[in-house]
Scaffold this active site. Sequence first.
Site, PDB file in Angstrom:
ATOM      1  N   GLU A  38     -25.905  11.463  28.430  1.00 51.39           N
ATOM      2  CA  GLU A  38     -26.058  12.844  27.965  1.00 51.39           C
ATOM      3  C   GLU A  38     -26.847  13.670  28.990  1.00 51.39           C
ATOM      4  OE1 GLU A  38     -27.807  12.620  24.087  1.00 51.39           O
ATOM      5  OE2 GLU A  38     -25.978  11.814  23.173  1.00 51.39           O
ATOM      6  N   SER A  50     -18.334  15.713  26.588  1.00 51.93           N
ATOM      7  CA  SER A  50     -18.121  14.794  25.469  1.00 51.93           C
ATOM      8  C   SER A  50     -16.632  14.449  25.336  1.00 51.93           C
ATOM      9  CB  SER A  50     -18.699  15.395  24.193  1.00 51.93           C
ATOM     10  OG  SER A  50     -18.776  14.446  23.158  1.00 51.93           O
ATOM     11  N   HIS A  87     -21.891  10.059  26.323  1.00 55.97           N
ATOM     12  CA  HIS A  87     -23.065   9.726  25.496  1.00 55.97           C
ATOM     13  C   HIS A  87     -23.455   8.262  25.759  1.00 55.97           C
ATOM     14  CE1 HIS A  87     -22.605  13.447  23.112  1.00 55.97           C
ATOM     15  NE2 HIS A  87     -21.321  13.175  23.060  1.00 55.97           N
TER      16      HIS A  87
END
Length: 269
Positions: free
Chosen positions: A200, A131, A173
């Site tokens: 993801e 992330s 993401h």
Amino acid sequence: MEEKVKGKLMIIGGAEDKEGECVILRKLVELAGGQEGHIVILTVATEYPQSIGEEYTQIFDRFGVRDISVIHIDSRHHANNDGFIDKMDVATCIFFTGGDQLRITSLLGGTKAEEKLKEAYHRGVVIAGTSAGASVMSETMITSGNDDDAPKKCTLKMAPGLGLLKDVVIDQHFAQRGRIGRLLTAIAQNPHMLGVGIDEDTAIIIDGDAVFEVIGSHAVTILDGKNLDFTNVSELKPDEILALTNVVMHVLPAGYRYDIKSRRPVIRR
């Protein structure tokens, strides 16, 4: 990525599987040396360092890793304190958790911790991030922008990253948050860079020859604007929609590879 290095990068799109087969995190342990590896978890990006650090410690412990350390740097003083960051000297893997990528660069930039990180990478240590920890790997990183929207001028904010990966901008993401518009905006503003959007529970592993392999349950989207015929990015008013022509796009699931230097996918036959 003109300079050849000994280390590897694992760049994870976030929300990696932590309870099922854990393909990505198990692969990270393998790259780090398995049970004999020493994984250092850097929680600098998160506002919840204790719980996030404990979560990843339990996961790596479950996979049999015997030597796991958590370092939470919450000030530039810590980032310049040898006693605080000396565990990075013996790491086989340094792993950045998610959170806010600007926390990473603002706290580490120009410090001894950043120096140790880059020294570790050049001597062969695996550097991984999920992330926010993924976005920060590149020389220029996306810090914020509109999700699920058409590419528009002045809706994207970018800043210098750690610079471990050259001529690439990472977004994470990716499919789950509809971020193709903001990655297109990034390459419109920086057409020399590849845009790499990582879904993801998906990751890329980059070797010293600047070739990456995709692993995980979803896909990686590559946007190449080097040969753009036209873009009106310099002519628009704020929030107007961009025009871009001749953008090359590749979508690669697990098992496929991509050569960053030649800007070509390596297709399985």
